[in-house]
Design a protein around this motif. Structure first.
Motif, PDB file in Angstrom:
ATOM      1  N   MET A  52      45.523 -16.285   0.908  1.00  0.00           N
ATOM      2  CA  MET A  52      45.288 -16.457  -0.631  1.00  0.00           C
ATOM      3  C   MET A  52      46.569 -17.078  -1.454  1.00  0.00           C
ATOM      4  O   MET A  52      46.032 -17.753  -2.314  1.00  0.00           O
ATOM      5  CB  MET A  52      45.056 -14.924  -1.340  1.00  0.00           C
ATOM      6  N   SER A  55      46.234 -21.240  -0.035  1.00  0.00           N
ATOM      7  CA  SER A  55      44.694 -21.850  -0.113  1.00  0.00           C
ATOM      8  C   SER A  55      44.150 -21.780  -1.699  1.00  0.00           C
ATOM      9  O   SER A  55      43.393 -22.536  -1.668  1.00  0.00           O
ATOM     10  CB  SER A  55      44.061 -21.547   1.101  1.00  0.00           C
ATOM     11  N   TYR A  57      41.921 -19.804  -1.650  1.00  0.00           N
ATOM     12  CA  TYR A  57      40.339 -19.277  -1.166  1.00  0.00           C
ATOM     13  C   TYR A  57      40.459 -18.060  -0.223  1.00  0.00           C
ATOM     14  O   TYR A  57      39.479 -17.398  -0.232  1.00  0.00           O
ATOM     15  CB  TYR A  57      39.789 -20.475  -0.403  1.00  0.00           C
ATOM     16  N   GLY A  58      41.456 -17.718   0.514  1.00  0.00           N
ATOM     17  CA  GLY A  58      41.598 -16.694   1.562  1.00  0.00           C
ATOM     18  C   GLY A  58      40.720 -16.854   2.568  1.00  0.00           C
ATOM     19  O   GLY A  58      40.201 -16.071   3.287  1.00  0.00           O
ATOM     20  N   TYR A  59      40.402 -18.385   2.712  1.00  0.00           N
ATOM     21  CA  TYR A  59      39.380 -18.453   3.904  1.00  0.00           C
ATOM     22  C   TYR A  59      40.285 -18.913   5.031  1.00  0.00           C
ATOM     23  O   TYR A  59      41.356 -19.258   5.064  1.00  0.00           O
ATOM     24  CB  TYR A  59      38.320 -19.481   3.443  1.00  0.00           C
ATOM     25  N   ASN A  91      29.597 -15.828   6.973  1.00  0.00           N
ATOM     26  CA  ASN A  91      29.680 -16.658   5.527  1.00  0.00           C
ATOM     27  C   ASN A  91      28.334 -17.000   5.183  1.00  0.00           C
ATOM     28  O   ASN A  91      27.966 -16.995   3.962  1.00  0.00           O
ATOM     29  CB  ASN A  91      30.568 -17.754   5.853  1.00  0.00           C
ATOM     30  N   LEU A 100      29.529 -14.575  -2.033  1.00  0.00           N
ATOM     31  CA  LEU A 100      30.839 -15.282  -1.674  1.00  0.00           C
ATOM     32  C   LEU A 100      31.844 -15.307  -2.681  1.00  0.00           C
ATOM     33  O   LEU A 100      33.135 -15.373  -2.414  1.00  0.00           O
ATOM     34  CB  LEU A 100      30.262 -16.894  -1.573  1.00  0.00           C
ATOM     35  N   ASN A 101      31.684 -14.812  -4.025  1.00  0.00           N
ATOM     36  CA  ASN A 101      32.892 -14.459  -4.853  1.00  0.00           C
ATOM     37  C   ASN A 101      33.667 -15.778  -5.005  1.00  0.00           C
ATOM     38  O   ASN A 101      34.874 -15.433  -4.931  1.00  0.00           O
ATOM     39  CB  ASN A 101      33.368 -13.297  -4.626  1.00  0.00           C
ATOM     40  N   GLN A 103      34.474 -18.030  -2.918  1.00  0.00           N
ATOM     41  CA  GLN A 103      34.890 -18.533  -1.806  1.00  0.00           C
ATOM     42  C   GLN A 103      33.865 -19.774  -1.346  1.00  0.00           C
ATOM     43  O   GLN A 103      32.813 -19.605  -1.624  1.00  0.00           O
ATOM     44  CB  GLN A 103      34.835 -17.378  -0.500  1.00  0.00           C
ATOM     45  N   TYR A 106      30.797 -22.115   4.412  1.00  0.00           N
ATOM     46  CA  TYR A 106      31.169 -22.776   5.817  1.00  0.00           C
ATOM     47  C   TYR A 106      30.160 -23.758   6.131  1.00  0.00           C
ATOM     48  O   TYR A 106      28.776 -23.272   5.812  1.00  0.00           O
ATOM     49  CB  TYR A 106      31.422 -21.725   6.594  1.00  0.00           C
ATOM     50  N   TYR A 116      34.950 -26.294   5.716  1.00  0.00           N
ATOM     51  CA  TYR A 116      34.109 -26.023   4.553  1.00  0.00           C
ATOM     52  C   TYR A 116      34.942 -27.099   3.437  1.00  0.00           C
ATOM     53  O   TYR A 116      35.841 -27.825   3.899  1.00  0.00           O
ATOM     54  CB  TYR A 116      34.978 -24.510   3.899  1.00  0.00           C
ATOM     55  N   ASP A 118      36.969 -28.077  -0.090  1.00  0.00           N
ATOM     56  CA  ASP A 118      37.858 -27.438  -1.139  1.00  0.00           C
ATOM     57  C   ASP A 118      37.281 -27.957  -2.500  1.00  0.00           C
ATOM     58  O   ASP A 118      36.384 -28.803  -2.635  1.00  0.00           O
ATOM     59  CB  ASP A 118      39.293 -27.771  -0.906  1.00  0.00           C
TER      60      ASP A 118
END
Length: 164
Positions: A52, A55, A57-59, A91, A100-101, A103, A106, A116, A118
Motif C-alpha cells: 500500500m 503502489s 493499490y495494495g495489489y 480479483n 474491488l474498493n 483496487q 486484473y 493491471y 495503473d
C-alpha cells in the motif's frame, strides 16, 4: 506582354494543401496524450510485490493468511502460474461482486501473464509472492493442473487463457 499568374498560384496553393495533409497526422500525434497516455507504454515488471505504501493499490501482494493453523484446516501452497491464476480469478470474483474498493482490475494477457493498469493507463505485470499463497485444500484443487500447485515445477501455464 502580359504573364498569366493564375496557373502558378493554383499550383502553389495545391502544393501547400498537399503538404498540410501529409504533415497533419504527425502534428496531431504530438499531443499530450490525454487520459489514455499510458496505454501505449510497455508493461512494468514489478519484481517484488507491491504494498500500500509504494503502489497506492495494495495489489500484487498475497491476501493476509492466518499465521496459526488449526489441525482441521488442510491447505495447499499455490506458487507461479497457479498462484497467478488464483489471484486473477479472486480479483474477477470481487469485481463481479462490486467489491474491488478502488483496487485495479486484473487482466489475463494472451502471453499467459496477469497484469493491471495503473491510474495513468500503464500496464503492470503481477508477480506472485515468492513464498506462494496458502489456499484451503478444497479450493486449491481446481488449480492442481497448473505449474506451482503445491510448489510442483510441472504442469500447465496460463498461455492461451487470456483469449476470451
Amino acid at each position: 506582354m502580359m504573364i498569366d499568374r493564375k496557373p502558378w498560384l493554383a499550383s502553389r496553393a495545391l502544393a501547400i494543401v498537399a503538404a498540410s495533409v501529409l504533415v497533419a497526422p504527425m502534428v496531431a500525434g504530438c499531443g499530450s496524450g490525454g487520459s489514455n497516455s499510458g496505454a501505449n507504454l510497455p508493461p512494468v515488471d514489478d519484481s517484488r510485490p507491491q504494498t500500500m505504501s509504494n503502489s497506492g493499490y495494495g495489489y500484487g501482494q498475497a491476501p493476509q493468511q492466518n499465521r496459526g493453523m488449526s489441525t482441521k484446516t488442510k491447505v495447499a501452497i499455490l506458487a507461479g502460474a497457479a498462484a497467478l491464476y488464483y489471484m486473477y480469478r479472486k480479483n474477477k470474483q470481487r469485481q463481479e461482486a462490486g467489491q474491488l474498493n478502488g483496487q485495479p482490475t486484473y487482466f489475463l494477457s494472451k502471453n499467459g501473464r496477469v497484469y493491471y493498469r495503473d491510474q495513468s493507463g500503464q500496464a503492470h505485470w503481477v508477480t506472485p509472492p515468492p513464498q506462494g499463497i496458502q489456499v484451503p485444500y478444497d479450493e486449491a484443487q481446481q488449480y492442481r493442473d497448473y505449474q506451482g500447485y503445491n510448489n510442483q515445477s510441472t504442469g500447465r501455464d496460463l498461455t492461451g487463457l487470456g483469449i476470451e
